[in-house]
Design a protein around this motif. Sequence first.
Motif: not given
Length: 445
Positions: A80-86
């Motif tokens: 869950r790096v920020p781009s994936v969470s988004g």
Amino acid sequence: MENPYLTGNQGPADVETTAYDLEITGALPHELDGRYLRIGPNAIGDMDPVHYHPFMASGMVHGLRLRDGQAQWYRNRWVRVPSVSGQLGEVPVLGATTAAHDTANTHVIRHAGKLMAVSEAGALPVVLDEQLATVSYNDFEGKLPHGYAAHSKRDPNTGELFAVTYSAAENGGQLVVVGADGAVTGVERIEIDDKPMIHDTALTANHVVIYDLPVTFNPDAAKLGFYPYVWQQGRRSRIGLMPRYGTNADIRWFEIEPCFVYHTANAYEDGDRVVLEAFRHERVFDSAWWKPLEVAPALWRWTFDLKAGTVHSEQIDDLAGEFPRIDERRIGAEHRYSYGVALHHGEVGNLAGRGIAKHDRVAKTTQVHDFGPSRFAGEAVFIPRANDSAEDDGWLMSLVHDGERDRTDLVVLDAGTLSAEPVAVVHLPVRVPAGFHGEWFPTQD
């Protein structure tokens, strides 16, 4: 354009799965008590096939829990790096980072009690929990301003972790030494006049291997949205030997023929010589930006004479292969066996291969376990039977995709015999896309 890394078994998985009590053919050894984890690129959302490259993709980690002769669970989770969470519409797990990018897709390591997904070129390690959920970034208390490395080497005697890091943010790289307790004990600059891709390293009793090869950062490619590390025709190729606790001034550089090395099998010292074995690529990222493998790589040996200041290179096997591993108790010491993926000729762009090869350095032989038509194996991890067992007395684990069923199995082989009949096969209910690197993590007391 049809992107080869978005189709077939190199295409991404689109869901997260949890499954329990997996079906097994054969008998899992009761000594196998732990988790096998494997990570790789797994695109999320709509991907532009013109620009997509697996080295820049989101990471997904796959795991199996083995115990008491059973495969208790399988699960896969996006990191869950920020781009994936988004993309998932979730509240971000991770905070801000000063690193160059947020990819975590190349390897999974455990050090000082922390399980981490790692990548390179400026990415910070991401800490995972026992169930593969994302926990936090790990910047080693602010000691990693430009991220970490895809590959590090742990000294089996001291427990220290050695890594060569690099980033597009600055020329050269850094040698980062982490103590057994997880604290950074040294960060030394490596001065190079441009920005080469340094994917791996090697460790001997007294030295760290530094690769300075002709794949370098290209700002024009980056501006166009392509993978930014490309082959630079005419650039030098050299390998440096840096004392473990030395400085940039102590590095001894040796010029070699143009090539690229992703992965090292091992390095060791033999008197006044240093011996390095790795898979050598004649070139990569040359005819097309998306080709991380262009010409079939083979296992080579470089012998550095520290007294004479010379290097001798030789190809030691004709078999096309990649992803070498050894018994990690032998890291930095003379080894006899290495294990690699045997690649299909003509399919050098594939991240998997037709079988697992066992290279015997002493007997100068190579044995291949071929999984048969429509079956492709990933990197094999060696697990010793016991702490004091011989170098090939144990098992090899590899994820093998069955093209006919479009499902993946965890295959356990006898490393000593590499016999045609696997020791055990754990049948997964899903397809695990071809990926990068895996590791076995025995249950900790």
